[in-house]
Design a protein around this motif. Sequence first.
Motif, short mmCIF file in Angstrom:
data_model
loop_
_atom_site.label_atom_id
_atom_site.label_comp_id
_atom_site.label_asym_id
_atom_site.label_seq_id
_atom_site.Cartn_x
_atom_site.Cartn_y
_atom_site.Cartn_z
N MET A 1 0.86 -1.17 0.00
CA MET A 1 0.00 0.00 0.00
C MET A 1 0.90 1.23 0.00
O MET A 1 1.85 1.31 0.78
N ARG B 1 -7.00 -3.34 -3.82
CA ARG B 1 -7.48 -2.84 -5.12
C ARG B 1 -6.51 -3.22 -6.22
O ARG B 1 -6.90 -3.28 -7.39
N TYR C 1 -3.79 -5.75 -5.53
CA TYR C 1 -3.07 -6.97 -5.14
C TYR C 1 -3.35 -8.10 -6.11
O TYR C 1 -4.50 -8.38 -6.43
N GLY D 1 -8.51 -2.93 1.55
CA GLY D 1 -7.14 -3.15 1.98
C GLY D 1 -7.07 -4.00 3.22
O GLY D 1 -8.09 -4.35 3.84
N MET E 1 -11.87 1.65 -0.40
CA MET E 1 -10.55 1.59 0.22
C MET E 1 -10.15 0.16 0.56
O MET E 1 -9.54 -0.09 1.59
N ASP F 1 -1.96 6.29 0.73
CA ASP F 1 -3.14 5.44 0.86
C ASP F 1 -3.19 4.80 2.24
O ASP F 1 -4.26 4.69 2.84
N LEU F 2 -2.03 4.38 2.75
CA LEU F 2 -1.98 3.77 4.07
C LEU F 2 -2.41 4.77 5.15
O LEU F 2 -3.22 4.44 6.02
N PHE G 1 -6.12 5.19 4.87
CA PHE G 1 -6.76 3.95 5.33
C PHE G 1 -6.82 3.92 6.86
O PHE G 1 -7.85 3.60 7.45
N ASP H 1 -2.81 -3.29 -0.41
CA ASP H 1 -3.87 -2.57 -1.12
C ASP H 1 -4.60 -3.61 -1.97
O ASP H 1 -4.09 -4.04 -3.00
#
Length: 163
Positions: A1, A142, A144, A73, A71, A5-6, A9, A140
């Motif tokens: 990620m 989305r 992976y 994850g 999101m 984004d992390l 999240f 992530d």
Amino acid sequence: MKPDDLERFLQQPFIGVLATLRRDGRPYTVPVWWLLHQQTFWISGTYERVWCKQLERDPRASLCIEATGEMAGHVGIDGRVVRHELPEFDIWPISRLLVRKYVGLGDPSRARAVDDFVANMQTEHRLLFELVPDVRRAIDMRVYRGKRAEREWRDRQNKESPR
């Protein structure tokens, strides 16, 4: 990620699953609210809860945070907890931040609900656990596609199977 984004999240009010250890070594899991604050993860509990007693006996724990949708994850944190208790440590400022995250939901009009929730918490025999990470994992979902070995195996299977 990716780091941005992390960070985004970990600001969301996703429910985490905390894993502690029973006396016989088997894992015990429980859903929890959590808060990332000053590079550690904070979890509020009461002395009476099973998982809190387990952490008193053995401070090793894992926190799993997962989400689907926009999101999607997974974040996993393994570490040891540090107990923080009154009167040596004022648990209420961090507890209030935790309640703001889950009850306030970033909406100032929910301030009264936050105050009421914290007031109720203050009637309980509360403490805070600080989960200090030894290991962190962030995926992530989305984007992976699996671990490299899994992708290579799938590629070999696709080449070997007749069409």
